[in-house]
Design an enzyme around this catalytic site. Structure first.
Site, PDB file in Angstrom:
ATOM      1  N   ASP A 122      64.479  64.520  30.898  1.00  0.00           N
ATOM      2  CA  ASP A 122      63.747  63.259  30.992  1.00  0.00           C
ATOM      3  C   ASP A 122      64.521  62.227  30.157  1.00  0.00           C
ATOM      4  OD1 ASP A 122      62.093  61.100  30.820  1.00  0.00           O
ATOM      5  OD2 ASP A 122      60.356  62.198  30.038  1.00  0.00           O
TER       6      ASP A 122
ATOM      7  N   TYR B 253      58.594  46.410  36.955  1.00  0.00           N
ATOM      8  CA  TYR B 253      59.890  46.863  37.485  1.00  0.00           C
ATOM      9  C   TYR B 253      60.933  45.741  37.387  1.00  0.00           C
ATOM     10  CZ  TYR B 253      63.090  48.713  41.129  1.00  0.00           C
ATOM     11  OH  TYR B 253      64.183  49.171  41.840  1.00  0.00           O
TER      12      TYR B 253
ATOM     13  N   SER C 229      68.407  45.859  40.480  1.00  0.00           N
ATOM     14  CA  SER C 229      67.721  45.638  41.756  1.00  0.00           C
ATOM     15  C   SER C 229      67.653  44.138  42.019  1.00  0.00           C
ATOM     16  CB  SER C 229      66.298  46.197  41.671  1.00  0.00           C
ATOM     17  OG  SER C 229      65.503  45.690  42.715  1.00  0.00           O
TER      18      SER C 229
ATOM     19  N   ILE D 280      66.943  49.700  50.309  1.00  0.00           N
ATOM     20  CA  ILE D 280      67.786  50.826  50.708  1.00  0.00           C
ATOM     21  C   ILE D 280      66.868  51.955  51.196  1.00  0.00           C
ATOM     22  CG2 ILE D 280      69.597  52.449  49.945  1.00  0.00           C
ATOM     23  CD1 ILE D 280      70.466  49.477  49.654  1.00  0.00           C
TER      24      ILE D 280
HETATM   25  N1  LIG Z   1      65.607  52.339  47.177  1.00  0.00           N
HETATM   26  C1  LIG Z   1      65.744  51.036  47.039  1.00  0.00           C
HETATM   27  O1  LIG Z   1      65.489  50.269  47.968  1.00  0.00           O
HETATM   28  C2  LIG Z   1      66.228  50.452  45.741  1.00  0.00           C
HETATM   29  C3  LIG Z   1      66.445  49.068  45.690  1.00  0.00           C
HETATM   30  C4  LIG Z   1      66.920  48.500  44.521  1.00  0.00           C
HETATM   31  C5  LIG Z   1      67.163  49.291  43.419  1.00  0.00           C
HETATM   32  N2  LIG Z   1      66.925  50.627  43.475  1.00  0.00           N
HETATM   33  C6  LIG Z   1      67.203  51.413  42.272  1.00  0.00           C
HETATM   34  O2  LIG Z   1      68.114  52.450  42.579  1.00  0.00           O
HETATM   35  C7  LIG Z   1      67.839  53.579  41.751  1.00  0.00           C
HETATM   36  C8  LIG Z   1      67.628  54.805  42.634  1.00  0.00           C
HETATM   37  O3  LIG Z   1      66.563  54.538  43.521  1.00  0.00           O
HETATM   38  P1  LIG Z   1      66.138  55.552  44.685  1.00  0.00           P
HETATM   39  O4  LIG Z   1      65.452  54.762  45.718  1.00  0.00           O
HETATM   40  O5  LIG Z   1      67.283  56.411  45.035  1.00  0.00           O
HETATM   41  O6  LIG Z   1      65.049  56.409  43.880  1.00  0.00           O
HETATM   42  P2  LIG Z   1      64.373  57.808  44.240  1.00  0.00           P
HETATM   43  O7  LIG Z   1      64.772  58.268  45.599  1.00  0.00           O
HETATM   44  O8  LIG Z   1      62.935  57.651  43.918  1.00  0.00           O
HETATM   45  O9  LIG Z   1      65.064  58.784  43.147  1.00  0.00           O
HETATM   46  C9  LIG Z   1      64.873  58.546  41.787  1.00  0.00           C
HETATM   47  C10 LIG Z   1      65.716  59.502  40.986  1.00  0.00           C
HETATM   48  O10 LIG Z   1      65.513  59.221  39.579  1.00  0.00           O
HETATM   49  C11 LIG Z   1      65.185  60.445  38.918  1.00  0.00           C
HETATM   50  N3  LIG Z   1      64.306  60.186  37.782  1.00  0.00           N
HETATM   51  C12 LIG Z   1      63.096  59.567  37.792  1.00  0.00           C
HETATM   52  N4  LIG Z   1      62.565  59.564  36.553  1.00  0.00           N
HETATM   53  C13 LIG Z   1      63.466  60.188  35.738  1.00  0.00           C
HETATM   54  C14 LIG Z   1      63.481  60.524  34.353  1.00  0.00           C
HETATM   55  N5  LIG Z   1      62.463  60.216  33.549  1.00  0.00           N
HETATM   56  N6  LIG Z   1      64.558  61.189  33.878  1.00  0.00           N
HETATM   57  C15 LIG Z   1      65.588  61.535  34.681  1.00  0.00           C
HETATM   58  N7  LIG Z   1      65.631  61.238  36.001  1.00  0.00           N
HETATM   59  C16 LIG Z   1      64.573  60.589  36.523  1.00  0.00           C
HETATM   60  C17 LIG Z   1      64.494  61.285  39.971  1.00  0.00           C
HETATM   61  O11 LIG Z   1      64.520  62.662  39.593  1.00  0.00           O
HETATM   62  P3  LIG Z   1      63.598  63.770  40.412  1.00  0.00           P
HETATM   63  O12 LIG Z   1      64.323  63.990  41.709  1.00  0.00           O
HETATM   64  O13 LIG Z   1      63.612  64.960  39.554  1.00  0.00           O
HETATM   65  O14 LIG Z   1      62.268  63.155  40.608  1.00  0.00           O
HETATM   66  C18 LIG Z   1      65.352  60.960  41.194  1.00  0.00           C
HETATM   67  O15 LIG Z   1      66.526  61.745  41.195  1.00  0.00           O
HETATM   68  C19 LIG Z   1      66.624  53.207  40.902  1.00  0.00           C
HETATM   69  O16 LIG Z   1      67.028  52.722  39.658  1.00  0.00           O
HETATM   70  C20 LIG Z   1      65.971  52.102  41.708  1.00  0.00           C
HETATM   71  O17 LIG Z   1      65.226  51.242  40.888  1.00  0.00           O
HETATM   72  C21 LIG Z   1      66.465  51.225  44.608  1.00  0.00           C
END
Ligand SMILES: NC(=O)c1ccc[n+]([C@@H]2O[C@H](COP(=O)([O-])OP(=O)(O)OC[C@H]3O[C@@H](n4cnc5c(N)ncnc54)[C@H](OP(=O)(O)O)[C@@H]3O)[C@@H](O)[C@H]2O)c1
Length: 240
Positions: free
Chosen positions: A55, A148, A135, A181
């Site tokens: 974590d 956020y 983001s 994304i």
């Molecule tokens: N998707 C979008 O449209 C989007 C847009 C802009 C920015 N982002 C940013 O891009 C990044 C990745 O997003 P995503 O959409 O790929 O997210 P996601 O699919 O929800 O995956 C999140 C990842 O973060 C890990 N995580 C969460 N809490 C954690 C903690 N306390 N310690 C260690 N690891 C932790 C999760 O681990 P577990 O697998 O174990 O849960 C998972 O691997 C984030 O920072 C998000 O804010 C995403």
């Protein structure tokens, strides 16, 4: 072999970043929080990939993990601070718990990881790279995402500050700000089709690997003269 740590590296955007760096020949350590099944699946897909369950909001656990990674591999060349969560809600109804969960993971997680890794990069004279995932919400704001957006805006500011602080050590620190994304994080959005049609000029969500390619470029020697920058990848959505 260059060594890279990717937080949240076993799912979504982080998984694509892990895959890109792995294909570039890095020893990648993918950090995750709770989803063991996804982590196991990825280790089966990418032989030699290391995964760590930690974590990142727990500063002591982060320090122990990063020390262990350094003892095991003898160097750390790249850190991608990708892990992040959403706990959306309208501002007047947003609980303190929702605020603090997001601040502790998105911002303090990045701070904990960066501090542990920068100590090593600086002491061992490693000309490393740090790439932070922010983001478009942190640049342009987004209704229902005050917590956020606050953390993501702070990530851009921390990136710019650390880039200046560590430029003398030849450590490059940049930020990537994705728009929408296709990942688990956006899978629950109710108005997806409307967003594609009316909000995103390229009329589609981005693919995780499109962010992975950009991060791999910023991690490479081809980006040695880029530091302190925030690069938006959003299909043309915001004016940054
Ligand atoms: N998707 C979008 O449209 C989007 C847009 C802009 C920015 N982002 C940013 O891009 C990044 C990745 O997003 P995503 O959409 O790929 O997210 P996601 O699919 O929800 O995956 C999140 C990842 O973060 C890990 N995580 C969460 N809490 C954690 C903690 N306390 N310690 C260690 N690891 C932790 C999760 O681990 P577990 O697998 O174990 O849960 C998972 O691997 C984030 O920072 C998000 O804010 C995403």
């Amino acid at each position: 072999m260059k060594v890279a740590i990717v937080t949240g590296g076993t799912r979504g955007i982080g998984k694509s970043i892990t895959e890109e760096l792995y294909n570039e020949g890095y020893q990648v350590i993918a950090v995750y929080n709770s989803n063991d099944a996804k982590a196991l699946e990825l280790t089966q897909q990418l032989p030699g990939l290391d995964v760590c369950k930690c974590d990142i909001s727990d500063s002591k656990a982060v320090q122990r993990m990063v020390s262990k990674i350094y003892r095991t591999y003898g160097r750390i060349d790249c850190l991608v601070n990708n892990a992040g969560i959403i706990r959306d809600g309208y501002f007047l109804m947003m609980s303190e718990e929702k605020w603090m969960d997001v601040v502790n993971i998105n911002l303090m997680g990045l701070v904990n990881m960066s501090k542990a890794v920068l100590k090593i990069m600086k002491a061992k004279h490693i000309h490393g790279k740090i790439i932070n995932i922010s983001s478009t919400s942190g640049v342009a704001g987004q209704v229902g995402q005050a917590n956020y957006s606050a953390t993501k805006g702070a990530i851009v500011a921390v990136t710019k500050t650390l880039a200046k602080e560590f430029a003398q050590d030849q450590i490059n620190i940049n930020c990537v700000s994705p728009g929408f994304i296709e990942t688990d994080m956006t899978s629950e959005l109710r108005n997806k089709e409307e967003i594609k049609e009316h909000v995103i000029p390229l009329k589609r969500f981005g693919r995780p690997e499109e962010v992975g390619w950009l991060v791999a470029f910023l991690a490479s020697d081809k980006a040695n003269y880029i530091t302190g920058k925030n690069i938006v990848i959003d299909g043309g959505m915001i004016n940054d």
